[in-house]
Scaffold this motif. Structure first.
Motif, PDB file in Angstrom:
ATOM      1  N   LEU A 129      11.846   0.034 -34.500  1.00  0.00           N
ATOM      2  CA  LEU A 129      10.994  -0.560 -34.884  1.00  0.00           C
ATOM      3  C   LEU A 129      10.809  -1.420 -35.896  1.00  0.00           C
ATOM      4  CD1 LEU A 129       8.301   2.584 -34.735  1.00  0.00           C
ATOM      5  CD2 LEU A 129       8.138   0.631 -32.852  1.00  0.00           C
ATOM      6  N   GLU A 172       9.426  -5.374 -35.815  1.00  0.00           N
ATOM      7  CA  GLU A 172       9.333  -6.328 -37.350  1.00  0.00           C
ATOM      8  C   GLU A 172       9.847  -7.125 -37.429  1.00  0.00           C
ATOM      9  OE1 GLU A 172       6.156  -4.252 -39.838  1.00  0.00           O
ATOM     10  OE2 GLU A 172       7.528  -2.854 -39.515  1.00  0.00           O
ATOM     11  N   ILE A 207       4.380 -10.331 -30.593  1.00  0.00           N
ATOM     12  CA  ILE A 207       4.756 -10.881 -32.410  1.00  0.00           C
ATOM     13  C   ILE A 207       5.000 -11.627 -32.052  1.00  0.00           C
ATOM     14  CG2 ILE A 207       6.341  -9.690 -33.869  1.00  0.00           C
ATOM     15  CD1 ILE A 207       4.736  -8.058 -33.639  1.00  0.00           C
ATOM     16  N   ASP A 234      -4.483   4.408 -29.851  1.00  0.00           N
ATOM     17  CA  ASP A 234      -5.222   3.732 -29.419  1.00  0.00           C
ATOM     18  C   ASP A 234      -6.678   3.986 -30.464  1.00  0.00           C
ATOM     19  OD1 ASP A 234      -4.139   2.181 -28.120  1.00  0.00           O
ATOM     20  OD2 ASP A 234      -5.456   3.178 -26.117  1.00  0.00           O
ATOM     21  N   ARG A 237       6.593  17.758 -37.849  1.00  0.00           N
ATOM     22  CA  ARG A 237       7.442  16.189 -37.807  1.00  0.00           C
ATOM     23  C   ARG A 237       6.470  15.882 -37.417  1.00  0.00           C
ATOM     24  NH1 ARG A 237      12.798  16.233 -35.262  1.00  0.00           N
ATOM     25  NH2 ARG A 237      12.079  14.554 -34.849  1.00  0.00           N
ATOM     26  N   LYS A 270       9.066  10.194 -42.492  1.00  0.00           N
ATOM     27  CA  LYS A 270       9.350   9.557 -41.671  1.00  0.00           C
ATOM     28  C   LYS A 270       8.468   9.273 -40.380  1.00  0.00           C
ATOM     29  CE  LYS A 270      14.315   9.907 -40.654  1.00  0.00           C
ATOM     30  NZ  LYS A 270      15.673  10.480 -40.327  1.00  0.00           N
ATOM     31  N   GLN A 330       6.842   6.247 -41.791  1.00  0.00           N
ATOM     32  CA  GLN A 330       6.891   5.276 -42.255  1.00  0.00           C
ATOM     33  C   GLN A 330       7.309   4.078 -40.197  1.00  0.00           C
ATOM     34  OE1 GLN A 330      11.693   5.541 -41.829  1.00  0.00           O
ATOM     35  NE2 GLN A 330      11.701   5.316 -44.940  1.00  0.00           N
ATOM     36  N   VAL A 331       7.388   5.220 -39.172  1.00  0.00           N
ATOM     37  CA  VAL A 331       7.370   5.004 -37.660  1.00  0.00           C
ATOM     38  C   VAL A 331       5.908   4.954 -37.719  1.00  0.00           C
ATOM     39  CG1 VAL A 331       7.195   6.232 -35.431  1.00  0.00           C
ATOM     40  CG2 VAL A 331       9.110   6.149 -36.927  1.00  0.00           C
ATOM     41  N   ALA A 391       3.350   3.946 -39.112  1.00  0.00           N
ATOM     42  CA  ALA A 391       3.652   2.268 -40.603  1.00  0.00           C
ATOM     43  C   ALA A 391       3.729   1.630 -39.327  1.00  0.00           C
ATOM     44  CB  ALA A 391       3.844   2.463 -41.418  1.00  0.00           C
ATOM     45  N   SER A 392       5.130   1.233 -38.807  1.00  0.00           N
ATOM     46  CA  SER A 392       6.006   0.410 -37.870  1.00  0.00           C
ATOM     47  C   SER A 392       4.565   0.077 -37.211  1.00  0.00           C
ATOM     48  CB  SER A 392       7.090   0.082 -37.661  1.00  0.00           C
ATOM     49  OG  SER A 392       7.955   0.072 -38.653  1.00  0.00           O
ATOM     50  N   THR A 393       4.784   0.678 -36.621  1.00  0.00           N
ATOM     51  CA  THR A 393       4.185   1.077 -34.893  1.00  0.00           C
ATOM     52  C   THR A 393       2.159   0.243 -35.032  1.00  0.00           C
ATOM     53  OG1 THR A 393       4.639   2.844 -34.540  1.00  0.00           O
ATOM     54  CG2 THR A 393       2.822   2.157 -33.174  1.00  0.00           C
ATOM     55  N   ARG A 415       1.130  -2.068 -37.704  1.00  0.00           N
ATOM     56  CA  ARG A 415       1.775  -2.774 -37.784  1.00  0.00           C
ATOM     57  C   ARG A 415       1.916  -4.162 -36.741  1.00  0.00           C
ATOM     58  NH1 ARG A 415       4.229  -1.467 -42.720  1.00  0.00           N
ATOM     59  NH2 ARG A 415       5.872  -1.188 -41.923  1.00  0.00           N
ATOM     60  N   LEU A 416       3.277  -3.518 -36.220  1.00  0.00           N
ATOM     61  CA  LEU A 416       3.244  -4.497 -34.942  1.00  0.00           C
ATOM     62  C   LEU A 416       1.686  -4.276 -33.721  1.00  0.00           C
ATOM     63  CD1 LEU A 416       6.987  -2.349 -33.566  1.00  0.00           C
ATOM     64  CD2 LEU A 416       6.054  -5.120 -34.478  1.00  0.00           C
ATOM     65  N   ALA A 417       1.479  -3.247 -33.693  1.00  0.00           N
ATOM     66  CA  ALA A 417       0.264  -3.745 -33.080  1.00  0.00           C
ATOM     67  C   ALA A 417      -0.836  -4.562 -33.097  1.00  0.00           C
ATOM     68  CB  ALA A 417      -0.198  -1.830 -32.389  1.00  0.00           C
ATOM     69  N   GLU A 457      -0.357  -6.926 -35.309  1.00  0.00           N
ATOM     70  CA  GLU A 457       0.486  -7.782 -35.313  1.00  0.00           C
ATOM     71  C   GLU A 457      -0.179  -9.052 -33.897  1.00  0.00           C
ATOM     72  OE1 GLU A 457       3.533  -8.911 -37.586  1.00  0.00           O
ATOM     73  OE2 GLU A 457       3.834 -11.646 -37.471  1.00  0.00           O
ATOM     74  N   ALA A 458       0.501  -7.902 -33.176  1.00  0.00           N
ATOM     75  CA  ALA A 458       0.410  -8.373 -31.700  1.00  0.00           C
ATOM     76  C   ALA A 458      -0.477  -8.888 -31.325  1.00  0.00           C
ATOM     77  CB  ALA A 458       1.169  -6.979 -30.623  1.00  0.00           C
ATOM     78  N   GLU A 486       2.719   2.191 -47.455  1.00  0.00           N
ATOM     79  CA  GLU A 486       3.442   3.653 -46.931  1.00  0.00           C
ATOM     80  C   GLU A 486       3.940   4.636 -48.443  1.00  0.00           C
ATOM     81  OE1 GLU A 486       6.750   2.895 -44.507  1.00  0.00           O
ATOM     82  OE2 GLU A 486       5.818   0.900 -44.155  1.00  0.00           O
TER      83      GLU A 486
END
Ligand code: SF4
Ligand code: SF4
Lengths: 113, 221
Positions: A14, A18, A96, B10, B35, B40, B43-44, B46-48, B50-52, B54-55, B64
């Motif tokens: 991911l 980014e 992005i 969502d 899990r 971990k 991290q996953v 947070a990235s998800t 941020r990507l969603a 920003e898009a 984090e």
């Protein structure tokens, strides 16, 4: 470059998006041939999970893919790489990069100028 | 351990709609093992997110963090120096951890990032099943180590109901009859006399029915 695709985890994949990747190609050894037994099998499962995440957040699908080949298959690697690049070029920049005002298209334009 | 499952992305994005800088807090306890809320997963997620974001044209800043445990005050305090700098905290610990954060950190909204499940065990990677409902009056010594409160879908206490067919519970074909398991085990252990020792009735005053519970151990205070 990682010594084994088993080191790849979802967060790392991911992060690539980014950091501006339009697509991520994961290339591991042939299944059954992993020096660490199941590194490439684990990688495949993680790639699958990231594929699903990207789809959910409308960045994917088809922006991440795993290939398997042996270290001796240079020409196959080149063919896979070309195939994947074509696939990404067809998809265009990731949302992005569109939001950032760049991506493959911008990179291509930069190349031609 | 306490188990849980991630909330649909969502739903999390909808919760985060009003905010543009948050803390995403994981926990090194139970949720790391199942899990769903460890370092971990922080991290996953947070990235998800941020990507969603920003898009969709509305960037979000995410700090984090992963606390040793969100259910212990000393670890919760570690967040205090910087928590005020953020508009909300999204926690992926269990419901106990999230509430404890909310209690201690009163000025910042707390949001749940997972759906907390049950007290259970790991069957294999990716599969967890329930074992205990914390009834507060354990009877496992009489039931061959199999919990009637949890393993019997109706929490019966004196043998199977009429819906038990060939070891399968009538509630779901995937569920084994808890009482069949208990009897089989007692027979195997040659402990069938324990069956008769079960209390004439189960007191539920130590269970959830009396409202939120509290344990006080005078010897430790
Ligand atoms: S906050 Fe919840 S998940 Fe974390 S250690 Fe405590 S009980 Fe376990
Ligand atoms: S009898 Fe009560 S304490 Fe014992 S395992 Fe069952 S629910 Fe838990």
């Amino acid at each position: 470059m990682l010594p084994c695709t088993g080191r790849i985890d979802e967060a790392l994949l991911l992060k690539a998006f980014e950091n501006g990747a339009d697509g991520v190609m994961v290339v591991g050894c042939l299944e059954g041939d992993c020096h660490y037994i199941s590194g490439n099998i684990r990688a495949r499962a993680r790639v699958k999970r990231v594929y699903a995440i990207l789809e959910q957040i409308k960045i994917g699908p088809n922006r991440i893919r795993m290939y398997n080949l042996s270290a001796g298959e240079g020409s196959k690697f080149a063919a896979y790489a070309n195939e994947f690049v074509d696939q990404i070029v067809e998809l265009g920049p990731s949302p992005i990069n569109l939001a950032r005002g760049g991506g493959v298209q911008a990179a291509k334009e930069e190349e031609t100028t | 351990m306490i188990t849980g499952t991630p909330k649909p992305i969502d739903e999390v994005l909808e919760m985060l709609e009003p905010y543009d800088n948050i803390i995403l807090a994981g926990c090194h306890g139970c949720v790391t093992v199942c899990r769903v809320g460890g370092e971990k997963e922080v991290q996953v997620l947070a990235s998800t997110l941020r990507l969603a974001r920003e898009a969709s044209g509305k960037k979000i800043e995410i700090r984090e963090v992963s606390l040793e445990r969100q259910c212990d005050p000393e670890y919760v305090e570690q967040m205090r120096p910087y928590v005020e700098d953020y508009q909300a905290v999204l926690s992926i610990a269990c419901g106990a951890g999230i509430q404890f954060l909310a209690e201690k950190i009163t000025t910042t909204p707390l949001l749940p990032g997972i759906n907390t499940g049950f007290l259970g065990v790991t069957e294999r990677q990716g599969e967890w099943t329930e074992r205990c409902q914390g009834c507060g009056d354990c009877v496992l010594h009489l039931t061959g180590g199999i919990c009637p409160v949890t393993r019997c879908a109706k929490s019966l206490f004196h043998g199977p109901c009429g819906g038990s067919v060939r070891g399968i519970c009538e509630v779901d074909k995937e569920i084994k009859c808890g009482w069949q398991l208990i009897i089989d085990r007692l027979v195997a252990l040659d402990q069938m006399e324990n069956y008769g020792k079960l209390k004439p009735y189960k007191g539920w005053n130590s269970a959830r029915d009396g409202g939120p519970r509290r344990i006080i151990r005078e010897d430790m205070i």
